[in-house]
Design a protein around this motif. Structure first.
Motif, PDB file in Angstrom:
ATOM      1  N   GLY A 171       0.817  -1.209   0.000  1.00 36.09           N
ATOM      2  CA  GLY A 171       0.000   0.000   0.000  1.00 36.09           C
ATOM      3  C   GLY A 171       0.849   1.256   0.000  1.00 36.09           C
ATOM      4  N   GLY A 172       2.161   1.096  -0.268  1.00 32.89           N
ATOM      5  CA  GLY A 172       3.066   2.237  -0.253  1.00 32.89           C
ATOM      6  C   GLY A 172       3.896   2.287   1.008  1.00 32.89           C
ATOM      7  N   GLY A 173       4.334   1.119   1.489  1.00 37.90           N
ATOM      8  CA  GLY A 173       5.102   1.067   2.725  1.00 37.90           C
ATOM      9  C   GLY A 173       4.192   1.051   3.937  1.00 37.90           C
ATOM     10  N   CYS A 174       4.715   1.549   5.069  1.00 38.31           N
ATOM     11  CA  CYS A 174       3.925   1.530   6.298  1.00 38.31           C
ATOM     12  C   CYS A 174       3.634   2.916   6.858  1.00 38.31           C
ATOM     13  CB  CYS A 174       4.623   0.681   7.368  1.00 38.31           C
ATOM     14  SG  CYS A 174       6.258   1.311   7.885  1.00 38.31           S
ATOM     15  N   THR A 175       4.412   3.918   6.445  1.00 41.90           N
ATOM     16  CA  THR A 175       4.249   5.239   7.049  1.00 41.90           C
ATOM     17  C   THR A 175       2.896   5.858   6.743  1.00 41.90           C
ATOM     18  OG1 THR A 175       6.637   5.509   6.717  1.00 41.90           O
ATOM     19  CG2 THR A 175       5.400   7.445   7.411  1.00 41.90           C
ATOM     20  N   TRP A 176       2.341   5.534   5.572  1.00 40.22           N
ATOM     21  CA  TRP A 176       1.031   6.092   5.214  1.00 40.22           C
ATOM     22  C   TRP A 176      -0.030   5.726   6.235  1.00 40.22           C
ATOM     23  CZ3 TRP A 176      -3.259   3.030   4.667  1.00 40.22           C
ATOM     24  CH2 TRP A 176      -3.052   1.657   4.482  1.00 40.22           C
ATOM     25  N   MET A 177       0.137   4.534   6.859  1.00 39.91           N
ATOM     26  CA  MET A 177      -0.889   4.081   7.786  1.00 39.91           C
ATOM     27  C   MET A 177      -0.939   4.943   9.044  1.00 39.91           C
ATOM     28  SD  MET A 177      -1.697   0.182   9.029  1.00 39.91           S
ATOM     29  CE  MET A 177      -2.427  -0.349   7.469  1.00 39.91           C
ATOM     30  N   VAL A 178       0.197   5.519   9.420  1.00 40.09           N
ATOM     31  CA  VAL A 178       0.197   6.424  10.570  1.00 40.09           C
ATOM     32  C   VAL A 178      -0.689   7.629  10.279  1.00 40.09           C
ATOM     33  CG1 VAL A 178       1.604   7.893  12.049  1.00 40.09           C
ATOM     34  CG2 VAL A 178       2.504   5.694  11.271  1.00 40.09           C
ATOM     35  N   GLY A 179      -0.512   8.218   9.100  1.00 36.80           N
ATOM     36  CA  GLY A 179      -1.354   9.345   8.718  1.00 36.80           C
ATOM     37  C   GLY A 179      -2.816   8.976   8.643  1.00 36.80           C
ATOM     38  N   ALA A 180      -3.094   7.760   8.149  1.00 37.81           N
ATOM     39  CA  ALA A 180      -4.480   7.315   8.054  1.00 37.81           C
ATOM     40  C   ALA A 180      -5.101   7.171   9.438  1.00 37.81           C
ATOM     41  CB  ALA A 180      -4.543   5.990   7.297  1.00 37.81           C
ATOM     42  N   VAL A 181      -4.341   6.594  10.364  1.00 34.83           N
ATOM     43  CA  VAL A 181      -4.844   6.447  11.733  1.00 34.83           C
ATOM     44  C   VAL A 181      -5.175   7.808  12.336  1.00 34.83           C
ATOM     45  CG1 VAL A 181      -4.164   5.821  14.092  1.00 34.83           C
ATOM     46  CG2 VAL A 181      -3.739   4.232  12.209  1.00 34.83           C
ATOM     47  N   ARG A 182      -4.265   8.766  12.170  1.00 30.40           N
ATOM     48  CA  ARG A 182      -4.491  10.100  12.741  1.00 30.40           C
ATOM     49  C   ARG A 182      -5.713  10.769  12.111  1.00 30.40           C
ATOM     50  NH1 ARG A 182      -1.885   8.758  17.038  1.00 30.40           N
ATOM     51  NH2 ARG A 182       0.361   9.166  17.071  1.00 30.40           N
ATOM     52  N   THR A 183      -5.873  10.590  10.796  1.00 32.79           N
ATOM     53  CA  THR A 183      -7.022  11.181  10.111  1.00 32.79           C
ATOM     54  C   THR A 183      -8.328  10.591  10.620  1.00 32.79           C
ATOM     55  OG1 THR A 183      -5.732  11.597   8.110  1.00 32.79           O
ATOM     56  CG2 THR A 183      -8.125  11.507   7.864  1.00 32.79           C
ATOM     57  N   ILE A 184      -8.360   9.274  10.789  1.00 32.37           N
ATOM     58  CA  ILE A 184      -9.575   8.600  11.257  1.00 32.37           C
ATOM     59  C   ILE A 184      -9.896   9.014  12.691  1.00 32.37           C
ATOM     60  CG2 ILE A 184     -10.588   6.349  11.787  1.00 32.37           C
ATOM     61  CD1 ILE A 184      -8.851   5.259   9.422  1.00 32.37           C
ATOM     62  N   GLU A 185      -8.857   9.138  13.515  1.00 39.79           N
ATOM     63  CA  GLU A 185      -9.082   9.573  14.896  1.00 39.79           C
ATOM     64  C   GLU A 185      -9.636  10.999  14.927  1.00 39.79           C
ATOM     65  OE1 GLU A 185      -5.786   7.025  17.448  1.00 39.79           O
ATOM     66  OE2 GLU A 185      -5.196   8.951  16.570  1.00 39.79           O
ATOM     67  N   ARG A 186      -9.084  11.867  14.093  1.00 37.08           N
ATOM     68  CA  ARG A 186      -9.568  13.259  14.076  1.00 37.08           C
ATOM     69  C   ARG A 186     -11.003  13.352  13.571  1.00 37.08           C
ATOM     70  NH1 ARG A 186      -4.300  14.384  12.088  1.00 37.08           N
ATOM     71  NH2 ARG A 186      -5.093  14.460   9.939  1.00 37.08           N
ATOM     72  N   SER A 187     -11.397  12.374  12.763  1.00 39.01           N
ATOM     73  CA  SER A 187     -12.759  12.416  12.228  1.00 39.01           C
ATOM     74  C   SER A 187     -13.797  11.967  13.246  1.00 39.01           C
ATOM     75  CB  SER A 187     -12.854  11.547  10.974  1.00 39.01           C
ATOM     76  OG  SER A 187     -12.739  10.169  11.307  1.00 39.01           O
ATOM     77  N   GLY A 188     -13.334  11.532  14.427  1.00 39.74           N
ATOM     78  CA  GLY A 188     -14.288  11.222  15.486  1.00 39.74           C
ATOM     79  C   GLY A 188     -14.350   9.772  15.914  1.00 39.74           C
ATOM     80  N   LYS A 189     -13.489   8.913  15.357  1.00 43.92           N
ATOM     81  CA  LYS A 189     -13.481   7.516  15.777  1.00 43.92           C
ATOM     82  C   LYS A 189     -12.239   7.284  16.630  1.00 43.92           C
ATOM     83  CE  LYS A 189     -14.334   2.824  14.314  1.00 43.92           C
ATOM     84  NZ  LYS A 189     -14.713   1.927  13.198  1.00 43.92           N
ATOM     85  N   PRO A 190     -12.398   7.260  17.939  1.00 37.53           N
ATOM     86  CA  PRO A 190     -11.238   7.133  18.817  1.00 37.53           C
ATOM     87  C   PRO A 190     -10.763   5.686  18.938  1.00 37.53           C
ATOM     88  CG  PRO A 190     -13.224   7.237  20.127  1.00 37.53           C
ATOM     89  CD  PRO A 190     -13.649   7.390  18.680  1.00 37.53           C
ATOM     90  N   ARG A 191      -9.602   5.531  19.518  1.00 35.00           N
ATOM     91  CA  ARG A 191      -9.055   4.228  19.911  1.00 35.00           C
ATOM     92  C   ARG A 191      -8.822   3.302  18.713  1.00 35.00           C
ATOM     93  NH1 ARG A 191      -8.851   4.186  25.196  1.00 35.00           N
ATOM     94  NH2 ARG A 191      -8.215   2.007  25.215  1.00 35.00           N
ATOM     95  N   VAL A 192      -8.498   3.881  17.581  1.00 31.06           N
ATOM     96  CA  VAL A 192      -8.159   3.068  16.408  1.00 31.06           C
ATOM     97  C   VAL A 192      -6.942   2.203  16.698  1.00 31.06           C
ATOM     98  CG1 VAL A 192      -7.397   3.158  14.000  1.00 31.06           C
ATOM     99  CG2 VAL A 192      -9.162   4.734  14.821  1.00 31.06           C
TER     100      VAL A 192
END
Length: 374
Positions: free
Chosen positions: A265-286
């Motif tokens: 999916g393009g390495g692993c670093t992208w997933m950190v950004g995805a986690v932060r984006t999902i958390e900011r959108s209102g879904k905690p504890r990802v």
């Protein structure tokens, strides 16, 4: 240090389809080649399936110019000589491989019944190769999502055979996102069998694939992946889309014991950004799902691994060779590329190289499940 290669491949061959149900034998894939001086350049071979010419990143070896440039023999690429494949793994320092399809990462045919039969033949071919490997080769099963009952039956059939360690799902399956209700019977069966779902780069969306018809083909001398990079990027993004889809829907919670692996999916670093984006959108504890060992991701040697492991956890990272592909994700010497960085501790390398893969794919359980009683 021995390595578990979480993302290697087989190049499909005519032998792959030899287990096709006899009623589909006359519709089996047929390889064809065109001259290398056409616009297809070195990517000059195709499969014909149901009167349609099919072309994807890994085309048939017969007559293929690019295949001859690889450091692996055709028998190693196609796993038609298991001993030769094992010898190649030994040279790479790889103890075990999880093998994914290549051409089968794309859509094969519009006919769902033929697709199911092709998948069944592929799985049987791979199971036989795994049985001959002495517990060193395992495979990611392909199943017909458009026929959920047949997909579940195929998983149950393979559960009695050697080698199945996971189940493939593309970021889109025939233009449906992974949380489509029609996929739930598959996820329920995978959870019951203790099999992780592996989201791998691929194009399960025919409409997306057609978006780039007519785009220029890559220059033959470049180490790249056919089709053109824009289309590869699109299939990479579907892996990332699947992660968002998993976390932002109820799917991750609907199957609380099911594990998920995201590869190419393009390495692993992208997933950190995805986690932060999902958390900011209102879904905690990802990150709870990472801490529970339910979500893992494949790394690349040039990733910011200290950063990713600090957020996702050291137990969430996997390594791979992409063998025998010839693209930017290919690594002939996995250990050297990671160890030469100098910023990864021996403990982290051991987790990335062996422990994390053993934990998620549970190769020991797979081997014991199909062992013949003495």
């Amino acid at each position: 240090m021995s390595i578990i290669d979480a993302d290697s491949h087989v190049i499909e061959s005519q032998e792959t389809w030899q287990y096709l149900d006899p009623k589909f034998a006359k519709r089996r894939p047929v390889p064809v080649a065109v001259p290398a001086d056409t616009s297809f350049l070195d990517w000059n071979t195709f499969w014909i399936i149901d009167r349609q010419v099919r072309h994807f990143g890994a085309t048939p070896i017969e007559g293929n110019v690019m295949a001859g440039r690889k450091s692996y023999s055709p028998d190693v690429q196609q796993i038609t000589d298991v001993k030769a494949r094992l010898a190649a793994m030994d040279r790479m320092g790889v103890a075990k491989q999880l093998v994914h399809p290549s051409f089968t990462l794309s859509t094969l045919t519009e006919d769902p019944e033929l697709e199911a039969a092709l998948f069944q033949s592929y799985n049987t071919f791979m199971s036989n190769a795994c049985a001959a490997s002495g517990g060193r080769i395992f495979f990611n099963a392909v199943i017909p999502y458009r026929r959920p009952e047949q997909a579940v039956a195929e998983l149950r059939r393979l559960d009695r055979m050697p080698g199945m360690a996971s189940v493939l799902v593309r970021g889109l399956e025939w233009d449906k996102p992974i949380d489509d209700p029609s996929h739930y019977p598959v996820f329920a069966e995978a959870e019951r069998l203790g099999l992780p779902m592996v989201v791998h780069l691929g194009l399960g969306s025919p409409s997306m694939y057609r978006m780039f018809d007519g785009m220029a083909h890559p220059v033959a001398e470049k180490k790249t992946f056919y089709p053109a990079r824009s289309r590869r990027l699109l299939s990479t993004l579907t892996v990332q889309y699947a992660f968002y889809n998993l976390m932002e829907s109820t799917l991750i919670d609907d199957f609380p014991k099911l594990k998920w692996v995201f590869l190419e999916g393009g390495g692993c670093t992208w997933m950190v950004g995805a986690v932060r984006t999902i958390e900011r959108s209102g879904k905690p504890r990802v990150l709870d799902h990472f801490e529970a060992g339910r979500v893992l991701v494949g790394c690349e040697p040039d990733d910011d691994i200290p950063y990713a492991s600090g957020v996702l956890g050291e137990h969430a990272l996997l390594v791979s060779s992409d063998m025998p592909h010839f693209d930017e994700a290919a690594h002939d010497s996995i250990a050297e590329e990671y160890e030469e960085r100098g910023d990864l501790s021996p403990e982290l390398l051991k987790m990335m190289f062996t422990q994390n893969a053993e934990r998620v794919f549970d190769f020991g359980r797979v081997a014991a499940r199909t062992a013949v009683p003495a």
